[in-house]
Design a protein around this motif. Structure first.
Motif, short mmCIF file in Angstrom:
data_model
loop_
_atom_site.label_atom_id
_atom_site.label_comp_id
_atom_site.label_asym_id
_atom_site.label_seq_id
_atom_site.Cartn_x
_atom_site.Cartn_y
_atom_site.Cartn_z
N GLU A 13 0.83 -1.20 0.00
CA GLU A 13 0.00 0.00 0.00
C GLU A 13 0.87 1.26 0.00
OE1 GLU A 13 -3.17 2.39 -0.41
OE2 GLU A 13 -3.09 0.21 -0.66
N PHE A 14 1.97 1.23 0.74
CA PHE A 14 2.91 2.35 0.75
C PHE A 14 3.44 2.60 -0.67
CE2 PHE A 14 7.51 3.40 0.96
CZ PHE A 14 7.40 4.70 1.43
N THR A 28 10.51 4.27 -6.54
CA THR A 28 9.83 3.38 -5.59
C THR A 28 10.69 2.16 -5.31
OG1 THR A 28 7.67 4.16 -6.34
CG2 THR A 28 7.71 2.07 -5.15
N GLY A 29 11.32 1.63 -6.35
CA GLY A 29 12.22 0.49 -6.17
C GLY A 29 13.37 0.83 -5.24
N ASN A 30 13.96 2.01 -5.45
CA ASN A 30 15.05 2.45 -4.58
C ASN A 30 14.60 2.57 -3.13
OD1 ASN A 30 16.85 2.59 -6.68
ND2 ASN A 30 16.65 4.79 -6.98
N ARG A 31 13.39 3.06 -2.92
CA ARG A 31 12.86 3.21 -1.57
C ARG A 31 12.74 1.84 -0.89
NH1 ARG A 31 10.52 7.68 0.92
NH2 ARG A 31 11.98 8.63 -0.52
N PHE A 32 12.35 0.82 -1.68
CA PHE A 32 12.21 -0.51 -1.10
C PHE A 32 13.57 -1.15 -0.81
CE2 PHE A 32 7.82 -0.04 -1.70
CZ PHE A 32 7.23 -0.93 -0.83
N LEU A 57 8.67 -9.34 -0.49
CA LEU A 57 7.39 -9.76 -1.07
C LEU A 57 6.59 -8.57 -1.59
CD1 LEU A 57 6.35 -12.51 1.51
CD2 LEU A 57 7.13 -12.86 -0.85
N ALA A 58 6.60 -7.47 -0.85
CA ALA A 58 5.89 -6.26 -1.30
C ALA A 58 6.50 -5.75 -2.59
CB ALA A 58 5.94 -5.19 -0.22
N ARG A 59 7.82 -5.79 -2.69
CA ARG A 59 8.50 -5.33 -3.91
C ARG A 59 8.12 -6.21 -5.10
NH1 ARG A 59 12.77 -4.75 -7.21
NH2 ARG A 59 13.90 -2.80 -7.20
N VAL A 60 8.01 -7.52 -4.87
CA VAL A 60 7.58 -8.44 -5.93
C VAL A 60 6.16 -8.09 -6.38
CG1 VAL A 60 6.98 -10.84 -6.45
CG2 VAL A 60 9.12 -10.32 -5.26
N ALA A 61 5.27 -7.85 -5.41
CA ALA A 61 3.89 -7.48 -5.75
C ALA A 61 3.85 -6.19 -6.55
CB ALA A 61 3.05 -7.35 -4.47
#
Length: 113
Positions: A13-14, A28-32, A57-61
C-alpha cells in the motif's frame, strides 16, 4: 508505523501511495531497497523482531503491478539557454574549483551525449 505493522500488505500500500503521488518505478524500487536494508540492519544489529522478507514480497507485488522497475530512458538535451545559465553559475561561484564552465563548453564542442 510500528514495526509489527510492517507487512507485505502495508508495504505494498505504501508503494501504491508513492506511485499515486508521482513517484516513478525506479524511485519506488530504490525506496524498497532502502527499507529492506534498514529492516535487515534492525534485525541483525539491534535484535528487532522484524522480517525483511515482507519488504521483498511487497516489492515483488509492486513489480507485478508495474510500480517498481527500471527508469524510463531519457533523451532530452539541455537548451543553449540552460547551458549558458549553468556556465554562468559555475564561473561566478567562488567556491567552485573544478573548471566546470570549460568542461561544459568542451562537451558542447564534442557533442557528447
Amino acid at each position: 508505523m510500528k514495526l509489527p505493522a510492517l507487512n507485505r500488505e502495508s508495504l505494498t500500500e505504501f508503494g501504491r501511495k508513492r506511485a499515486k503521488l508521482g513517484a516513478g518505478p525506479r524511485g519506488t524500487g530504490n525506496r524498497f531497497v532502502l527499507l529492506r536494508t534498514i529492516i535487515t540492519n534492525a534485525a541483525a544489529v539491534h535484535g528487532v523482531e522484524v522480517s525483511a522478507e515482507e519488504a521483498r514480497l511487497a516489492r515483488v507485488a509492486l513489480s507485478h503491478l508495474n510500480l517498481v522497475g527500471k527508469s524510463k530512458e531519457r533523451n532530452r538535451q539541455p537548451t543553449q539557454d540552460e547551458l549558458d545559465e549553468l556556465i554562468k553559475y559555475f564561473e561566478t561561484n567562488r567556491r567552485q574549483f573544478i573548471p566546470m564552465g570549460r568542461i561544459v563548453r568542451l562537451f558542447q564542442t564534442l557533442r557528447i551525449r
